[in-house]
Design a protein around this motif. Structure first.
Motif, PDB file in Angstrom:
ATOM      1  N   ASN A 165      28.583  29.143 -58.014  1.00  0.00           N
ATOM      2  CA  ASN A 165      27.451  28.992 -58.918  1.00  0.00           C
ATOM      3  C   ASN A 165      26.864  30.383 -59.127  1.00  0.00           C
ATOM      4  N   PRO A 166      27.353  31.107 -60.130  1.00  0.00           N
ATOM      5  CA  PRO A 166      26.922  32.510 -60.322  1.00  0.00           C
ATOM      6  C   PRO A 166      25.417  32.658 -60.526  1.00  0.00           C
ATOM      7  N   ALA A 167      24.788  31.673 -61.169  1.00  0.00           N
ATOM      8  CA  ALA A 167      23.340  31.773 -61.412  1.00  0.00           C
ATOM      9  C   ALA A 167      22.566  31.738 -60.095  1.00  0.00           C
ATOM     10  N   TYR A 168      23.015  30.875 -59.171  1.00  0.00           N
ATOM     11  CA  TYR A 168      22.353  30.801 -57.864  1.00  0.00           C
ATOM     12  C   TYR A 168      22.597  32.082 -57.080  1.00  0.00           C
TER      13      TYR A 168
ATOM     14  N   GLY B  70       5.582  31.170 -51.239  1.00  0.00           N
ATOM     15  CA  GLY B  70       6.988  31.026 -50.916  1.00  0.00           C
ATOM     16  C   GLY B  70       7.733  30.074 -51.822  1.00  0.00           C
ATOM     17  N   VAL B  71       9.040  29.918 -51.518  1.00  0.00           N
ATOM     18  CA  VAL B  71       9.913  29.081 -52.333  1.00  0.00           C
ATOM     19  C   VAL B  71      11.008  28.468 -51.455  1.00  0.00           C
ATOM     20  N   PHE B  72      11.353  27.229 -51.758  1.00  0.00           N
ATOM     21  CA  PHE B  72      12.478  26.531 -51.117  1.00  0.00           C
ATOM     22  C   PHE B  72      13.442  26.128 -52.219  1.00  0.00           C
ATOM     23  N   THR B  73      14.727  26.387 -52.020  1.00  0.00           N
ATOM     24  CA  THR B  73      15.731  26.015 -53.008  1.00  0.00           C
ATOM     25  C   THR B  73      16.875  25.271 -52.342  1.00  0.00           C
ATOM     26  N   ASN B  74      17.445  24.314 -53.053  1.00  0.00           N
ATOM     27  CA  ASN B  74      18.678  23.648 -52.631  1.00  0.00           C
ATOM     28  C   ASN B  74      19.430  23.296 -53.906  1.00  0.00           C
ATOM     29  N   VAL B  75      20.483  24.036 -54.159  1.00  0.00           N
ATOM     30  CA  VAL B  75      21.177  24.006 -55.447  1.00  0.00           C
ATOM     31  C   VAL B  75      22.606  23.513 -55.250  1.00  0.00           C
ATOM     32  N   THR B  76      23.146  22.856 -56.262  1.00  0.00           N
ATOM     33  CA  THR B  76      24.509  22.340 -56.214  1.00  0.00           C
ATOM     34  C   THR B  76      25.459  23.298 -56.922  1.00  0.00           C
ATOM     35  N   SER B  77      26.750  23.002 -56.798  1.00  0.00           N
ATOM     36  CA  SER B  77      27.797  23.758 -57.478  1.00  0.00           C
ATOM     37  C   SER B  77      28.994  22.823 -57.638  1.00  0.00           C
ATOM     38  N   PRO B  78      30.036  23.241 -58.354  1.00  0.00           N
ATOM     39  CA  PRO B  78      31.207  22.366 -58.504  1.00  0.00           C
ATOM     40  C   PRO B  78      31.817  21.913 -57.176  1.00  0.00           C
ATOM     41  N   SER B  79      31.697  22.759 -56.145  1.00  0.00           N
ATOM     42  CA  SER B  79      32.316  22.404 -54.861  1.00  0.00           C
ATOM     43  C   SER B  79      31.326  21.882 -53.826  1.00  0.00           C
TER      44      SER B  79
ATOM     45  N   PHE C  60      12.906  30.473 -60.699  1.00  0.00           N
ATOM     46  CA  PHE C  60      14.079  29.648 -60.385  1.00  0.00           C
ATOM     47  C   PHE C  60      14.679  29.068 -61.662  1.00  0.00           C
ATOM     48  N   GLU C  61      13.846  28.498 -62.529  1.00  0.00           N
ATOM     49  CA  GLU C  61      14.357  27.884 -63.761  1.00  0.00           C
ATOM     50  C   GLU C  61      14.942  28.936 -64.700  1.00  0.00           C
ATOM     51  N   GLU C  62      14.326  30.106 -64.764  1.00  0.00           N
ATOM     52  CA  GLU C  62      14.838  31.153 -65.645  1.00  0.00           C
ATOM     53  C   GLU C  62      16.199  31.656 -65.175  1.00  0.00           C
ATOM     54  N   TYR C  63      16.386  31.804 -63.875  1.00  0.00           N
ATOM     55  CA  TYR C  63      17.673  32.261 -63.353  1.00  0.00           C
ATOM     56  C   TYR C  63      18.739  31.175 -63.460  1.00  0.00           C
ATOM     57  N   LEU C  64      18.372  29.947 -63.117  1.00  0.00           N
ATOM     58  CA  LEU C  64      19.378  28.877 -63.051  1.00  0.00           C
ATOM     59  C   LEU C  64      19.699  28.276 -64.421  1.00  0.00           C
ATOM     60  N   TYR C  65      18.677  28.134 -65.288  1.00  0.00           N
ATOM     61  CA  TYR C  65      18.876  27.378 -66.530  1.00  0.00           C
ATOM     62  C   TYR C  65      18.581  28.193 -67.785  1.00  0.00           C
ATOM     63  N   GLY C  66      18.193  29.453 -67.625  1.00  0.00           N
ATOM     64  CA  GLY C  66      18.025  30.324 -68.771  1.00  0.00           C
ATOM     65  C   GLY C  66      16.615  30.432 -69.304  1.00  0.00           C
ATOM     66  N   ASN C  67      15.794  29.417 -69.103  1.00  0.00           N
ATOM     67  CA  ASN C  67      14.392  29.499 -69.532  1.00  0.00           C
ATOM     68  C   ASN C  67      13.549  28.532 -68.726  1.00  0.00           C
ATOM     69  N   SER C  68      12.229  28.633 -68.905  1.00  0.00           N
ATOM     70  CA  SER C  68      11.289  27.777 -68.187  1.00  0.00           C
ATOM     71  C   SER C  68      10.168  27.399 -69.138  1.00  0.00           C
ATOM     72  N   PRO C  69      10.443  26.462 -70.050  1.00  0.00           N
ATOM     73  CA  PRO C  69       9.448  26.144 -71.088  1.00  0.00           C
ATOM     74  C   PRO C  69       8.124  25.629 -70.532  1.00  0.00           C
ATOM     75  N   ARG C  70       8.138  24.950 -69.399  1.00  0.00           N
ATOM     76  CA  ARG C  70       6.886  24.420 -68.835  1.00  0.00           C
ATOM     77  C   ARG C  70       5.908  25.510 -68.476  1.00  0.00           C
ATOM     78  N   PHE C  71       6.447  26.637 -68.009  1.00  0.00           N
ATOM     79  CA  PHE C  71       5.597  27.695 -67.476  1.00  0.00           C
ATOM     80  C   PHE C  71       5.618  28.943 -68.360  1.00  0.00           C
ATOM     81  N   SER C  72       5.889  28.781 -69.638  1.00  0.00           N
ATOM     82  CA  SER C  72       6.002  29.941 -70.529  1.00  0.00           C
ATOM     83  C   SER C  72       4.678  30.677 -70.702  1.00  0.00           C
ATOM     84  N   THR C  73       3.561  29.986 -70.457  1.00  0.00           N
ATOM     85  CA  THR C  73       2.254  30.626 -70.620  1.00  0.00           C
ATOM     86  C   THR C  73       1.676  31.151 -69.314  1.00  0.00           C
ATOM     87  N   VAL C  74       2.422  30.985 -68.230  1.00  0.00           N
ATOM     88  CA  VAL C  74       1.934  31.467 -66.934  1.00  0.00           C
ATOM     89  C   VAL C  74       1.932  32.991 -66.930  1.00  0.00           C
TER      90      VAL C  74
END
Length: 398
Positions: free
Chosen positions: A271-274, A307-316, A375-389
């Motif tokens: 998962n290159p984005a992760y 802080g931040v906690f992440t748990n991300v999937t991948s093809p494998s 996290f959303e910007e790196y993994l999915y390309g954008n973060s529309p919910r938080f665009s005004t943050v």
């Protein structure tokens, strides 16, 4: 002897009269009948002396009633007991009863974790996870607590992922009895996670419908972390030596800070984005604090307020975390504390994911708003919910 006894009696009577005069119970007034003086708060029934008058009591009751009717919510205070906190947090007596029953179970589990066997039981649950003796013991204690609460219709455990009718009415509860049980023998912190839904179903719902959520953390300290829907903040209760839960912390804001807990690092292989996100954390010199137990790894975000906690999937590497038993309850705890979540690869809160079956699994991120946006910007390309943050502070808390 009779003379001595009479003298002693007169002396005692004189002392009583002097004490009464000194305390102001009866005070002679020149030319008039004695006037009774109402005892002050310092000499009230709280110290075993004269009580307030009936009028004073009525006035106190009136003020209390007016306070309850006030539109401004009275905030629970640090140092309150769990029962006192719940009176302020919710008017629902059934919800109070349920949460008190869960607190009793958590207290017992905390003791059992320290003394129970960590050996396997030669059986697996329906998800294919090996069950440990301590897992099954915690599971049994929670079912018993909910049954005797008389306010729970269905209870559903990660170990027994089918709703069980426990005979009450009002709420349903889903729980992971002992998250991180595989690291109990290493003496890492582990915990219980639960979510409370009103009504009589635990499917075709979402996390935002929860009435409350909580987790018990069993480590050097035993802590009950609780969020009640509609009441501000996420609240920490410490188990004291006398067995009472005492309110010790309220969290209403999760700020920015360089602390990360990256779950499922194997996913970075395909998962290159992760992988890029993890490289960002390392390049920016984030502090790594990860135990492999979801309860302490998420709880530290609430305690440290960053802080931040992440748990991300991948093809494998497929998703392991269940929305019903783990993700939705933790999302209410984090978001009530001022944080955010991102779930299921959809750039939405974990509270908004429909729960369509008991074994529904997902990838997840919990943390501050700024970290979830990243996290959303790196993994999915954008973060529309938080665009005004606003952009992160130049010097975040270390």
């Amino acid at each position: 002897m009779a003379t001595a006894f009479a003298s002693l009696t007169q002396t005692a009577a004189g002392c009583v009269a002097k004490q009464a005069s000194a305390k102001g119970v009866v005070r002679p007034f020149a030319g008039k009948a004695p006037v009774k003086v109402v005892a002050s708060a310092r000499h009230s029934s709280f110290t075993g002396n004269a009580a307030f008058t009936a009028a004073a009591k009525q006035s106190v009751r009136g003020m209390r009633a007016a306070a309850r009717r006030s539109a401004v919510m009275t905030r629970a205070k640090l140092g309150d007991s769990l029962a006192e906190f719940l009176v302020e947090a919710t008017p629902d007596t059934k919800l109070r009863q349920l949460l008190m029953s869960m607190s009793e179970a958590l207290r017992t589990i905390a003791f059992k974790v320290r003394t129970a066997s960590c050996a396997g039981t030669a059986c697996v649950n329906s998800f294919g996870d090996e069950q440990l003796a301590v897992d099954m013991l915690a599971d049994k204690l929670l079912f018993e607590a909910l049954r005797f609460s008389h306010v729970c219709k269905y209870a559903c455990s990660e170990e027994v992922p089918e709703p069980v009718d426990v005979g009450g009415e009002g709420f349903c509860v889903a729980f992971d009895p002992l998250d991180g049980s595989s690291i109990v023998d290493t003496n890492f912190a582990v915990g219980t996670i639960f979510g409370v839904w009103p009504g009589d179903k635990l499917k075709d719902i979402d996390g935002r419908q929860q009435a409350a959520a909580g987790m018990g953390i069993y480590g050097p300290r035993t802590v009950f972390c609780l969020a009640v829907a509609g009441y501000p903040g996420t609240h920490e209760f410490l188990l004291m030596d006398d067995g009472k839960w005492v309110h010790v912390k309220e969290t209403t804001e999760i700020g920015e800070g360089k602390l990360f807990a990256p779950g499922n690092l194997r996913a970075t292989f395909d998962n290159p984005a992760y992988e890029r996100l993890i490289s960002h954390y390392l390049g920016e010199k984030y502090t790594l604090r990860y135990t492999g137990g979801m309860v302490p790894d998420v709880f530290q975000i609430i305690v440290k307020e960053k802080g931040v906690f992440t748990n991300v999937t991948s093809p494998s590497t497929k998703a392991k975390l269940r929305i019903l038993f783990e993700v939705a309850p933790l999302a209410l705890l984090v978001e009530n504390a001022g944080g955010a979540s991102s779930c299921d690869g959809k750039c939405v809160s974990a509270l908004d994911i429909p729960i369509l079956n008991y074994d529904q699994r997902t990838e997840i991120c919990f943390g501050s708003i700024g970290e979830v946006r990243r996290f959303e910007e790196y993994l999915y390309g954008n973060s529309p919910r938080f665009s005004t943050v606003n952009e992160l502070e130049a010097n975040p808390r270390q």
